[in-house]
Motif scaffolding. Structure first.
Motif, PDB file in Angstrom:
ATOM      1  N   VAL A   8      98.764  10.656  68.288  1.00  0.00           N
ATOM      2  CA  VAL A   8      99.781  10.944  67.445  1.00  0.00           C
ATOM      3  C   VAL A   8      99.613  11.500  65.969  1.00  0.00           C
ATOM      4  O   VAL A   8      98.729  10.806  65.513  1.00  0.00           O
ATOM      5  CB  VAL A   8     100.708   9.629  67.274  1.00  0.00           C
ATOM      6  N   HIS A   9     100.290  12.472  65.611  1.00  0.00           N
ATOM      7  CA  HIS A   9      99.985  12.949  64.323  1.00  0.00           C
ATOM      8  C   HIS A   9     101.559  12.913  63.728  1.00  0.00           C
ATOM      9  O   HIS A   9     102.490  12.473  64.272  1.00  0.00           O
ATOM     10  CB  HIS A   9      99.818  14.597  64.555  1.00  0.00           C
ATOM     11  N   TRP A  10     101.706  13.386  62.434  1.00  0.00           N
ATOM     12  CA  TRP A  10     103.126  13.631  61.895  1.00  0.00           C
ATOM     13  C   TRP A  10     103.345  15.109  61.723  1.00  0.00           C
ATOM     14  O   TRP A  10     102.579  15.934  60.964  1.00  0.00           O
ATOM     15  CB  TRP A  10     102.944  12.948  60.209  1.00  0.00           C
ATOM     16  N   PRO A  35      95.043  12.363  62.253  1.00  0.00           N
ATOM     17  CA  PRO A  35      93.987  11.149  62.349  1.00  0.00           C
ATOM     18  C   PRO A  35      92.844  11.483  61.754  1.00  0.00           C
ATOM     19  O   PRO A  35      92.279  12.704  61.927  1.00  0.00           O
ATOM     20  CB  PRO A  35      94.125  10.721  63.938  1.00  0.00           C
ATOM     21  N   THR A  36      92.201  10.628  61.104  1.00  0.00           N
ATOM     22  CA  THR A  36      90.859  10.864  60.344  1.00  0.00           C
ATOM     23  C   THR A  36      89.664  10.244  61.353  1.00  0.00           C
ATOM     24  O   THR A  36      89.646   9.193  61.650  1.00  0.00           O
ATOM     25  CB  THR A  36      90.812  10.226  59.115  1.00  0.00           C
ATOM     26  N   ALA A  55      92.986   6.774  65.753  1.00  0.00           N
ATOM     27  CA  ALA A  55      93.521   6.757  67.070  1.00  0.00           C
ATOM     28  C   ALA A  55      95.240   7.083  66.834  1.00  0.00           C
ATOM     29  O   ALA A  55      95.968   7.045  67.733  1.00  0.00           O
ATOM     30  CB  ALA A  55      93.726   5.417  67.731  1.00  0.00           C
ATOM     31  N   GLY A  56      95.651   7.144  65.577  1.00  0.00           N
ATOM     32  CA  GLY A  56      97.032   7.659  65.691  1.00  0.00           C
ATOM     33  C   GLY A  56      97.489   7.550  64.211  1.00  0.00           C
ATOM     34  O   GLY A  56      97.416   6.376  63.788  1.00  0.00           O
ATOM     35  N   CYS A  57      98.386   8.412  63.489  1.00  0.00           N
ATOM     36  CA  CYS A  57      99.160   8.137  62.402  1.00  0.00           C
ATOM     37  C   CYS A  57     100.592   7.646  63.074  1.00  0.00           C
ATOM     38  O   CYS A  57     101.310   8.710  63.339  1.00  0.00           O
ATOM     39  CB  CYS A  57      99.264   9.280  61.598  1.00  0.00           C
TER      40      CYS A  57
END
Length: 473
Positions: free
Chosen positions: A53-55, A75-76, A83-85
């Motif tokens: 999950v990204h934005w 995600p960094t 594992a997700g933003c």
């Protein structure tokens, strides 16, 4: 004006916000900046599944024309959001747009951290964001046995900045936690704003949820406060709202205390979740978007290559009788391009006013089953019957009745339908709304019928429009 070719995928909404392909879920951080509306959303850029999950990010000058921008949050690797933003909001922190969101690591079990990312200076388009290296909240408060912790929402009250976080406890009690975050880099736990043991909350929302996700809080035009919640019990259930007051705890304690007075469902449909609000003070209103998930099989989703869509923007307020008012944003009327033909296009708007009982058909199967709207002005109800169209996702299959209230308006009962591909948004006056997904099958005929006698029947009037796809903004 010549008619444009049909949209290639009849199920795919073309007027609402969704990425060109792959996954979308919760709307995040609706934000007005330098004359444009910005809207972010949970997005998997690689596949139509809930993972990675990204934005995503779009913006608009008018809530009608939306431009897609590069992914805002990624995600960094090795970071708290590797594992997700996940969901959150966007705030103006002394002139710096700042995303406040849930970071999920590889070991999470529903408990996230609260992370920040800031827009770079002089980037009015908000296309580049820099994450703050360390979370501002690394874990839920000790001693409360929190088993679900996510979805920060920042608001102002009493001259200070506060934040809500959705939570669920090990004993199955849902709650909203409160933080003092006047300094966005320094958060202090300030208590439980509300939990499921509150009798008015339990009466209005039910007792099935074990967690309250995506808490949103806004002030209405007459000074009431509305708390919006997404009800979760290991999977999404529904959405609800509570109307009440927000006051300081005492003369020397500015901590907000929310006292609910009434409430109920936010959207009565089967396919609506995780709404996000924008307190648009410049426009003197509150705007709301929700996520509409897919109600078809994963095989169908993967063949289509996309999943999910955001609803049309809605204006929410409190009615004179204390109930919640929800109507489409008036800007959507700009989409009206030409009168609606009896052979319904993939996207359309329908407006019905009735002073006598009336039934409108929207879709007919080869076997003669119909999707219908039945209006009963005396009872103040509108009933959507889509029982002939079974679904993969769980949800009631019988007719859905919305109550606009007896004598909902002096001129009769009004119903407004916004259809866009498989997305159907139904507004019964301003008192009730339902979001549904109806997928057209081979042999189905999308046609407008009114008891088989045309579009003019004594005691009611019908008007409709076919839109042109908006140009970019």
């Amino acid at each position: 004006m010549s008619r444009k070719a049909p949209f290639p995928d009849p199920h795919a909404p073309r007027l609402r916000v969704r990425p060109p392909a792959n996954w979308i879920n919760d709307p995040n951080g609706p934000f007005r900046w330098r004359g444009r509306y910005h809207l972010f959303y949970q997005h998997n850029p690689a596949a139509p599944v809930h993972a990675n999950v990204h934005w995503g990010h779009v913006s608009s000058p008018d809530l009608v024309r939306w431009d897609h921008h590069p992914i805002a949050l990624t995600p960094t690797p090795g970071g708290p959001d590797e594992a997700g933003c996940w969901s959150g909001c966007v705030v103006d922190d002394d002139g710096v747009p700042t995303a406040v969101y849930t970071g999920i690591d590889r070991q999470h079990t529903g408990v996230g951290t609260i992370c920040l990312a800031r827009a770079v200076p002089d980037d009015d388009a908000l296309t580049v964001w820099r994450p703050v290296p360390e979370p501002v909240v690394t874990a839920p408060p000790a001693g409360l046995h929190v088993a679900m912790f996510r979805d920060p929402f920042v608001f102002r009250h009493g001259g200070r900045r506060w934040a809500l976080v959705g939570a669920g406890h090990a004993d199955g009690t849902p709650s909203v936690l409160l933080y003092d975050c006047d300094d966005l880099l320094s958060w202090r736990f300030a208590g439980v704003l509300l939990d499921g043991r509150d009798p008015r909350a339990a009466e209005a929302l039910g007792k099935d949820a074990t967690g309250w996700e995506c808490p949103q809080l806004f002030e209405t035009s007459d000074g009431h406060w509305v708390l919006v919640l997404s009800l979760w019990d290991g999977e999404p259930l529904s959405t609800g709202h509570l109307t009440g007051t927000l006051t300081a705890a005492g003369p020397d304690d500015p901590t907000p205390r929310f006292t609910p007075r009434s409430g109920g469902p936010l959207d009565h449909g089967r396919d609506f979740y995780a709404p996000a609000v924008l307190q648009d003070r410049a426009g003197g209103r509150v705007l709301l978007w929700g996520w509409s998930w897919e109600a078809r099989s994963q095989d169908e989703v993967e063949r289509a290559g996309w999943a999910g869509v955001l609803t049309a923007p809605r204006v929410v307020d409190i009615r004179a009788d204390g109930a919640l008012s929800t109507v489409p944003a008036p800007e959507l009327e700009r989409l009206r391009a030409r009168p609606l033909p009896s052979q319904l296009p993939d996207a359309y708007e329908l407006f019905i006013t009735a002073t006598a009982p009336a039934t409108v058909g929207l879709l007919r199967s080869a076997a003669g089953e119909r999707v219908t709207l039945a209006l009963d002005p005396a009872a103040g109800t509108v009933t959507l019957d889509r029982s002939g169209w079974p679904r993969q996702r769980a949800g009631g299959s019988g007719p859905l009745t919305l109550a606009a209230g007896p004598g909902a308006a002096p001129g009769g009962l009004t119903v407004r339908v916004l259809a866009d591909g498989s997305l159907l948004e139904l507004f019964a006056g301003d008192a009730a709304v339902a979001t549904e997904r109806v997928y057209r099958r081979a042999g189905d005929v999308p046609e407008l019928t009114t008891r088989g006698t045309g579009v003019q029947v004594t005691g009611w009037e019908l008007s409709g429009w076919e839109p042109d796809p908006p140009r970019h903004g």
